[in-house]
Design a protein around this motif. Structure first.
Motif, PDB file in Angstrom:
ATOM      1  N   ALA A   1       0.835  -1.205   0.000  1.00  0.00           N
ATOM      2  CA  ALA A   1       0.000   0.000   0.000  1.00  0.00           C
ATOM      3  C   ALA A   1       0.870   1.255   0.000  1.00  0.00           C
ATOM      4  CB  ALA A   1      -0.921  -0.002   1.219  1.00  0.00           C
ATOM      5  N   GLY A   2       1.917   1.250   0.824  1.00  0.00           N
ATOM      6  CA  GLY A   2       2.826   2.392   0.864  1.00  0.00           C
ATOM      7  C   GLY A   2       3.596   2.558  -0.428  1.00  0.00           C
ATOM      8  N   GLU A   3       4.010   1.430  -1.003  1.00  0.00           N
ATOM      9  CA  GLU A   3       4.753   1.479  -2.266  1.00  0.00           C
ATOM     10  C   GLU A   3       3.882   2.061  -3.389  1.00  0.00           C
ATOM     11  OE1 GLU A   3       7.936  -1.570  -4.042  1.00  0.00           O
ATOM     12  OE2 GLU A   3       5.889  -2.348  -4.094  1.00  0.00           O
ATOM     13  N   ARG A   4       2.612   1.653  -3.436  1.00  0.00           N
ATOM     14  CA  ARG A   4       1.709   2.169  -4.470  1.00  0.00           C
ATOM     15  C   ARG A   4       1.445   3.662  -4.254  1.00  0.00           C
ATOM     16  NH1 ARG A   4      -3.479   3.248  -5.987  1.00  0.00           N
ATOM     17  NH2 ARG A   4      -4.084   2.437  -8.038  1.00  0.00           N
ATOM     18  N   PHE A   5       1.245   4.051  -2.993  1.00  0.00           N
ATOM     19  CA  PHE A   5       1.020   5.461  -2.659  1.00  0.00           C
ATOM     20  C   PHE A   5       2.198   6.314  -3.116  1.00  0.00           C
ATOM     21  CE2 PHE A   5       1.435   9.082   0.218  1.00  0.00           C
ATOM     22  CZ  PHE A   5       0.142   9.577   0.291  1.00  0.00           C
ATOM     23  N   ASP A   6       3.411   5.839  -2.845  1.00  0.00           N
ATOM     24  CA  ASP A   6       4.609   6.598  -3.205  1.00  0.00           C
ATOM     25  C   ASP A   6       4.767   6.706  -4.720  1.00  0.00           C
ATOM     26  OD1 ASP A   6       7.381   7.670  -2.150  1.00  0.00           O
ATOM     27  OD2 ASP A   6       7.864   6.295  -3.783  1.00  0.00           O
ATOM     28  N   SER A   7       4.607   5.599  -5.417  1.00  0.00           N
ATOM     29  CA  SER A   7       4.802   5.632  -6.871  1.00  0.00           C
ATOM     30  C   SER A   7       3.721   6.466  -7.560  1.00  0.00           C
ATOM     31  CB  SER A   7       4.798   4.202  -7.429  1.00  0.00           C
ATOM     32  OG  SER A   7       3.554   3.571  -7.185  1.00  0.00           O
ATOM     33  N   ARG A   8       2.527   6.525  -6.983  1.00  0.00           N
ATOM     34  CA  ARG A   8       1.423   7.273  -7.584  1.00  0.00           C
ATOM     35  C   ARG A   8       1.602   8.783  -7.444  1.00  0.00           C
ATOM     36  NH1 ARG A   8      -3.693   8.969  -5.768  1.00  0.00           N
ATOM     37  NH2 ARG A   8      -3.357   8.081  -3.691  1.00  0.00           N
ATOM     38  N   LEU A   9       2.213   9.230  -6.334  1.00  0.00           N
ATOM     39  CA  LEU A   9       2.240  10.667  -6.031  1.00  0.00           C
ATOM     40  C   LEU A   9       3.643  11.274  -5.973  1.00  0.00           C
ATOM     41  CD1 LEU A   9      -0.434  10.640  -3.175  1.00  0.00           C
ATOM     42  CD2 LEU A   9      -0.768  11.295  -5.564  1.00  0.00           C
ATOM     43  N   ALA A  10       4.690  10.448  -6.066  1.00  0.00           N
ATOM     44  CA  ALA A  10       6.053  10.954  -5.863  1.00  0.00           C
ATOM     45  C   ALA A  10       6.448  12.030  -6.874  1.00  0.00           C
ATOM     46  CB  ALA A  10       7.052   9.792  -5.909  1.00  0.00           C
TER      47      ALA A  10
END
Length: 389
Positions: free
Chosen positions: A105-114
């Motif tokens: 979940a954190g990995e997806r959040f980061d890749s989506r908004l980084a």
């Protein structure tokens, strides 16, 4: 106050022989006219010389016998890990599955908004994702300790995970307000203050450590950066939690005050308990003593019980971190929110399973301890083959 009864460790024939030889030597020296104090000193010097002379031979013997000794230890460790898996395999697997979900979940959040966050130089995103990454690593370390049978070590890591959760809550709750819009930047830059402090400590002791001192130019540069930040944010910024100065009306906040600020002060007891495992205080020493029957054990290795408390605390802290991260942006993802709620269900199931397993292990270990040796050995062999649930 009497000390509690504990298991004995047998006789020390070598020590007794050495003491007998020293006593005999002292008697001979005093019989020859030497003063008693001088005779004791001569005997003590001889004892030191004898141990110095024997140490290389003992070390060589240990090196020769180490493979056999370690094979025996490895066999014992393998049997222990099998027993631990029989008892705790299912809840530990559910913990790990929950961790994977939180990590993804954190990995997806980061890749989506980084990319967007980098473009607008978003400190809020940077510090929260950085803390979340550390939370994931720490939660995995807790699992590693528990899977090895070290719940007290896991408890120490739980304290760190709790601290991360609290700091994330403070940053998320107050960092988006107009009054504290620079809070995430203050946290990010506080690294320079701590780095200057660490460098100063290193510089004071590097000679004793036999290490090279830092260059004067580097020390000057670090101190200058620190002073610039103190000028910008105020002298309270130099404190351990100086980045949070002013939040909630606190001038020089400590961690307990930050806990209260984000309404998790009820976990202060857990924090104190874990702190005893980190520090070498008297309470920590007593917490390392365990009772089985009428015998007290000072624990030196892994154990099969007390895994539930650190596991459930770690999962609760990880849940806080997940929720805090995913709600830290207005660009909310339905998929991520659904995943977050699914993780909450997994965490509830994992907590229940850990608590049930703890009760079972405690009951069985107390019962088995009272059995005769032959029956204990038979039980040990059986439980390695049959799942308890």
């Amino acid at each position: 106050m009497k000390l509690p009864k504990r298991r004995g460790h047998g006789h020390h024939d070598f020590d007794q022989d050495m003491l007998a030889m020293m006593a005999e030597g002292i008697d001979k020296l005093t019989a020859a006219g030497m003063g008693e104090d001088e005779a004791h000193k001569v005997a003590a010097d001889a004892w030191v010389q004898a141990t110095d002379a024997q140490a290389p031979a003992v070390a060589a013997q240990l090196r020769r016998t180490a493979p056999k000794m370690l094979r025996r230890r490895h066999r014992g460790g393998k049997l222990f890990r099998r027993a631990l898996k029989v008892y705790w395999g299912r809840p530990l697997d559910l913990y790990l599955a929950t961790w994977v979900g939180a990590h993804d979940a954190g990995e997806r959040f980061d890749s989506r908004l980084a990319a967007q966050a980098e473009e607008r130089q978003d400190y809020h995103f940077e510090v929260l994702t950085g803390l979340y990454a550390r939370a994931c690593r720490t939660a995995l370390e807790v699992h590693h300790d528990l899977a090895g049978g070290f719940p007290m070590a896991a408890l120490a890591r739980c304290r760190t995970l709790h601290e991360i959760a609290v700091i994330m809550l403070v940053l998320a709750e107050f960092g988006e307000t107009a009054e504290h819009a620079d809070l995430a930047e203050r946290f990010y830059l506080h690294d320079l203050v701590l780095n200057a402090k660490d460098a100063k400590t290193y510089q004071e002791h590097c000679d004793e450590l036999g290490s090279e001192p830092l260059a004067d130019e580097e020390i000057t540069e670090l101190e200058q950066a620190r002073q610039e930040l103190l000028t910008r944010f105020g002298t309270d910024y130099k404190e351990s939690y100086g980045w949070a100065s002013g939040v909630g009306g606190l001038r020089r906040p400590n961690f307990a005050q930050l806990e209260k600020l984000v309404k998790v002060a009820h976990l202060r007891g857990h924090y104190s308990w874990a702190s005893h495992e980190i520090h070498a205080d008297a309470r920590g020493a007593q917490l390392n003593v365990f009772e089985r029957g009428d015998i007290l054990y000072k624990q030196t290795g892994p154990m099969l019980f007390d895994l539930a408390e650190p596991a459930t605390w770690a999962l609760a802290s990880l849940e806080l971190c997940v929720t805090t991260l995913l709600h830290s942006t207005d660009d909310v993802s339905a998929l991520e929110m659904t995943g977050s709620k699914a993780l909450q269900h997994l965490i509830v199931d994992a907590k229940e399973m850990f608590e049930q397993t703890e009760a079972y292990v405690e009951e069985m270990e107390n019962r088995v301890h009272l059995w005769p040796r032959w029956r204990r050995e038979l039980w040990t062999r059986w439980r390695l083959l049959v799942q308890p649930f």
